[in-house]
Design an enzyme around this catalytic site. Structure first.
Site, PDB file in Angstrom:
ATOM      1  N   GLY A   1       0.789  -1.222   0.000  1.00  0.00           N
ATOM      2  CA  GLY A   1       0.000   0.000   0.000  1.00  0.00           C
ATOM      3  C   GLY A   1       0.824   1.276   0.000  1.00  0.00           C
ATOM      4  O   GLY A   1       0.386   2.307   0.517  1.00  0.00           O
ATOM      5  N   LEU A   2       2.023   1.199  -0.573  1.00  0.00           N
ATOM      6  CA  LEU A   2       2.905   2.361  -0.724  1.00  0.00           C
ATOM      7  C   LEU A   2       3.258   3.059   0.592  1.00  0.00           C
ATOM      8  O   LEU A   2       3.170   4.289   0.704  1.00  0.00           O
ATOM      9  CB  LEU A   2       2.296   3.389  -1.687  1.00  0.00           C
ATOM     10  CG  LEU A   2       2.232   2.992  -3.155  1.00  0.00           C
ATOM     11  CD1 LEU A   2       1.467   4.054  -3.953  1.00  0.00           C
ATOM     12  CD2 LEU A   2       3.638   2.828  -3.733  1.00  0.00           C
TER      13      LEU A   2
ATOM     14  N   ASN B   1       6.218   5.754 -11.060  1.00  0.00           N
ATOM     15  CA  ASN B   1       5.536   4.462 -10.928  1.00  0.00           C
ATOM     16  C   ASN B   1       4.127   4.560 -11.513  1.00  0.00           C
ATOM     17  O   ASN B   1       3.266   5.244 -10.965  1.00  0.00           O
ATOM     18  CB  ASN B   1       5.488   4.066  -9.448  1.00  0.00           C
ATOM     19  CG  ASN B   1       4.948   2.667  -9.225  1.00  0.00           C
ATOM     20  OD1 ASN B   1       4.407   2.044 -10.131  1.00  0.00           O
ATOM     21  ND2 ASN B   1       5.097   2.169  -8.007  1.00  0.00           N
TER      22      ASN B   1
ATOM     23  N   CYS C   1       1.497   0.558  -9.491  1.00  0.00           N
ATOM     24  CA  CYS C   1       1.298  -0.057  -8.177  1.00  0.00           C
ATOM     25  C   CYS C   1      -0.068  -0.726  -8.109  1.00  0.00           C
ATOM     26  O   CYS C   1      -1.100  -0.073  -8.280  1.00  0.00           O
ATOM     27  CB  CYS C   1       1.411   0.964  -7.060  1.00  0.00           C
ATOM     28  SG  CYS C   1       1.252   0.185  -5.434  1.00  0.00           S
TER      29      CYS C   1
ATOM     30  N   VAL D   1       9.409  -5.591 -14.804  1.00  0.00           N
ATOM     31  CA  VAL D   1       8.030  -5.275 -14.482  1.00  0.00           C
ATOM     32  C   VAL D   1       7.869  -5.094 -12.976  1.00  0.00           C
ATOM     33  O   VAL D   1       8.702  -5.564 -12.199  1.00  0.00           O
ATOM     34  CB  VAL D   1       7.077  -6.424 -14.925  1.00  0.00           C
ATOM     35  CG1 VAL D   1       7.078  -6.572 -16.441  1.00  0.00           C
ATOM     36  CG2 VAL D   1       7.433  -7.751 -14.257  1.00  0.00           C
TER      37      VAL D   1
ATOM     38  N   SER E   1       5.350  -6.080  -9.738  1.00  0.00           N
ATOM     39  CA  SER E   1       4.779  -7.383  -9.394  1.00  0.00           C
ATOM     40  C   SER E   1       3.496  -7.647 -10.178  1.00  0.00           C
ATOM     41  O   SER E   1       2.809  -6.724 -10.617  1.00  0.00           O
ATOM     42  CB  SER E   1       4.497  -7.464  -7.888  1.00  0.00           C
ATOM     43  OG  SER E   1       3.648  -6.411  -7.486  1.00  0.00           O
TER      44      SER E   1
ATOM     45  N   GLY F   1      12.323  -8.622 -11.915  1.00  0.00           N
ATOM     46  CA  GLY F   1      11.419  -9.755 -11.741  1.00  0.00           C
ATOM     47  C   GLY F   1      12.124 -11.088 -11.726  1.00  0.00           C
ATOM     48  O   GLY F   1      12.700 -11.506 -12.727  1.00  0.00           O
ATOM     49  N   GLY F   2      12.120 -11.743 -10.574  1.00  0.00           N
ATOM     50  CA  GLY F   2      12.626 -13.106 -10.480  1.00  0.00           C
ATOM     51  C   GLY F   2      14.131 -13.238 -10.478  1.00  0.00           C
ATOM     52  O   GLY F   2      14.652 -14.307 -10.806  1.00  0.00           O
TER      53      GLY F   2
END
EC number: 1.3.98.1
Length: 311
Positions: A72-73, A128, A131, A193, A195, A248-249
């Site tokens: 939630g930032l 961003n 989100c 990216v 999430s 990512g990952g």
């Protein structure tokens, strides 16, 4: 001598690895841990116009293949991070940095960016657009009309280096449509990216995070194939002047190598950094260099974007 140095928008970095916004970047103390690690740079926590506590806890949980979060930032406010970076960049050996920001409305976004534009900060800004964990706030980058309108307004006054952090796209047509919009603007980079939004992880019969009845952004191993696809799709479609940050990952040198092979100029680490701490940058850098030695590569440019296809 093998080098993992890179550059984005004319800013030089000794290493292509850095944190992802949201991990090890909430406070000045955490940012200094990244600054003094083997990372080539850091990006701040995504700052909003006012400080935010974020969503109720538990809001992050590790999973067997990564993580789920609905943070939630939470952040100290964008002005806090601006002050931290400006102070740090007075130091002789300071690295170049990224300030991450988001507005909870177009008006907030413009207020933040106009302040950054008039400030002494000359470095990179990551806006961003992706989100997935703010209740009632959609991911802007999935609305192409709104995205184009917002960027048009921003670049009517903003002339410093600016990039955007994107959600994952899953449709080839969406890659085409998004790239066509981004190519209209003098973006320094795109970050692919964030999430994958609104996953659900269950332990026995109960969700494992509290916000949104357990729905949250998925990171880690789960998202690497999607991240690689987004990096390479945009590498194929964007103007050469728009560079790509792959996220990512990433938990090994091999993962970082694959992001660069797909076209990334820098690579951000999130879930694995959260679990392992800043020493991860030393390990992954050495693993990446070993892969480069084995393959005969001296520089990242020797293999960046040179993914092979099957005949």
């Amino acid at each position: 001598m093998v080098s993992t140095a890179t550059q984005i928008a004319g800013f030089n970095f000794d290493n292509c690895l850095m944190n992802a916004a949201g991990v090890y970047c909430m406070s000045k103390e955490e940012l200094l841990e990244i600054e003094t690690s083997a990372a080539g740079s850091f990006v701040t926590k995504t700052g909003t116009l006012e400080a935010r506590e974020g969503n109720p806890e538990p809001r992050y949980a590790p999973t067997p293949l990564g993580s789920i979060n609905s943070m939630g930032l939470p952040n100290m406010g964008y002005d806090y991070y601006l002050d931290v970076v400006l102070d740090l960049e007075k130091e002789e050996n300071s690295k170049n940095h990224f300030i991450s920001v988001v507005g909870l409305s177009p008006e907030d976004t413009h207020t933040i960016l106009k302040t950054l534009h008039s400030s002494a900060y000359q470095g990179l800004v990551e806006l961003n657009l992706s989100c997935p964990n703010v209740p009632g706030k959609p991911q802007i980058a999935y609305d192409f009309e709104t995205t184009e309108q917002l960027l048009t307004e921003i670049f009517s006054y903003y002339t410093k280096p600016l990039g955007v952090k994107l959600p994952p796209y899953f449709d080839i047509v969406h890659f085409d449509q998004a790239a066509a919009i981004f190519n209209k603007f003098p973006l320094a980079f795109v970050n692919s990216v964030n999430s994958i939004g609104n996953g659900l992880v269950i332990d026995d019969e109960t969700v494992i995070i509290k916000p949104k009845n357990g729905f949250g952004g998925i990171g880690g191993d789960y998202i690497k194939p999607t991240a690689l696809a987004n990096v390479h799709a945009f590498y194929q479609r964007l103007n050469p002047s728009i560079q790509i940050i792959g996220t990512g990952g990433v938990k090994s040198g091999r993962d970082a190598f694959e992001h660069i092979l797909c076209g990334a100029s820098m690579v951000q680490i999130g879930t694995a950094l959260q679990e392992e701490g800043p020493e991860i940058f030393t390990r992954i850098t050495e693993e990446l260099k070993q892969i480069m030695v084995e393959k005969g590569y001296q520089r990242l440019d020797d293999f960046r974007g040179k993914l092979h296809y099957l005949d």
